[in-house]
Design a protein around this motif. Sequence first.
Motif, short mmCIF file in Angstrom:
data_model
loop_
_atom_site.label_atom_id
_atom_site.label_comp_id
_atom_site.label_asym_id
_atom_site.label_seq_id
_atom_site.Cartn_x
_atom_site.Cartn_y
_atom_site.Cartn_z
N MET A 10 -10.32 0.90 2.53
CA MET A 10 -8.69 -0.48 2.73
C MET A 10 -9.84 -1.92 2.60
O MET A 10 -11.26 -2.01 3.14
CB MET A 10 -7.93 -0.60 3.85
N SER B 287 -8.64 6.94 -2.21
CA SER B 287 -7.56 7.39 -0.85
C SER B 287 -8.17 8.94 -1.25
O SER B 287 -7.84 9.66 -2.18
CB SER B 287 -6.84 7.11 -0.16
N ARG C 47 -5.66 -4.08 1.21
CA ARG C 47 -4.72 -2.37 -0.23
C ARG C 47 -5.36 -1.81 -0.03
O ARG C 47 -7.33 -2.15 0.51
CB ARG C 47 -5.34 -3.45 -1.49
N ILE C 48 -5.24 -1.03 -0.42
CA ILE C 48 -5.87 0.38 -0.46
C ILE C 48 -6.90 0.43 -1.38
O ILE C 48 -6.65 0.82 -2.54
CB ILE C 48 -5.26 1.94 -0.08
N THR D 57 -1.12 -2.67 9.46
CA THR D 57 -1.04 -1.41 9.02
C THR D 57 -0.24 -0.13 9.63
O THR D 57 0.61 0.62 9.75
CB THR D 57 -1.72 -0.89 7.63
N GLY E 89 -12.78 0.03 7.11
CA GLY E 89 -12.13 -1.32 6.65
C GLY E 89 -12.83 -1.94 7.36
O GLY E 89 -13.42 -2.08 8.69
N LYS F 256 -6.27 -3.36 8.29
CA LYS F 256 -5.72 -1.49 9.69
C LYS F 256 -5.20 -1.87 10.35
O LYS F 256 -4.20 -0.85 10.51
CB LYS F 256 -7.40 -1.41 9.70
N ILE G 1 1.35 -1.27 -0.09
CA ILE G 1 -0.44 -0.11 -0.05
C ILE G 1 0.77 1.23 -0.10
O ILE G 1 2.00 1.45 0.64
CB ILE G 1 -0.85 0.37 1.31
#
Length: 296
Positions: free
Chosen positions: A253, A261, A257-258, A91, A82, A88, A68
């Motif tokens: 998310m 944004s 993956r994003i 990350t 998400g 999340k 990401i």
Amino acid sequence: MAHENLPPQNDSYSESQPRPDSLPSHSSREPLAAPIEAEVAETSKGSAALEITNLVKVFEQQAAVDGINLTVPRGSFYGLVGRNGAGKTTTLSMATGLLKPTAGQVLVGGLDIWANPLEAKRRVGVLPDGVRLFDKLTGEQLLTYAGRLHGLDKATVAERTRDLLIAMDLTGAAGRQVSDYSAGMTKKIALACAMIHAPSLLVLDEPFEAVDPVSASNIQDILKAYVAGGGTVIISSHVMDLVQRLCDHVAIMNAGRILASGTVEQVRGGSSLEERFVELVGGRVVSEGISWLQSS
């Protein structure tokens, strides 16, 4: 502490970011202390609060975070949304130096959090999901301990502890053990511990989980004031309405993956954030219900 004048940040909006070929596939309160700015190195002036580049975390050949890229502007209130299991927490754990990535880079105010961990972490306040505290300490003792761990002198710790207890509406519970606190009070004292060293960036994983409405409202007011004073807040959540009301930026998310944004308005695209989230993530089941639950 006075803040420097920061240049405007360019909002970025992205959908379906390209996947690196090398990645494995995935199935009325007193004001609080101002965020640290004066001690920031010259090289990081004007940089984003947080920059994530090609970040990857693999557990047993499975990519929990799948390459990401994310830029969080200074002074923003940023939501990372998400479903449960979207990646999340993984990350945010990597972004704050709690979990080492498989690949990629994280910059906090222009500093690489793995190359310069001590300096970078001084600028970050963290509220992890399911935070565990030294709950046999009183609220006042816990805050004092947190401040001393950050190298603050006794006078500064005492002043900031008083300010934070007032701001969190915990003065009446300052002498009670944290183990006797309610869920909302525990979240507030944990947030106070994350703020006592006056970080420029707060990273909060599900800060309103299991928090009563009054405590949640108080926490929101505190965070809004912190951002208005020049700080940056990142929260993770799966509650779209909350993020839409609180945040000015958001990233969606899913499966590590994003998907999108940018500013909340950019990502929403004229719909509600929840509608946009369902559209991007998918998985909604449309049915007429369960027949045997319907009254005859």
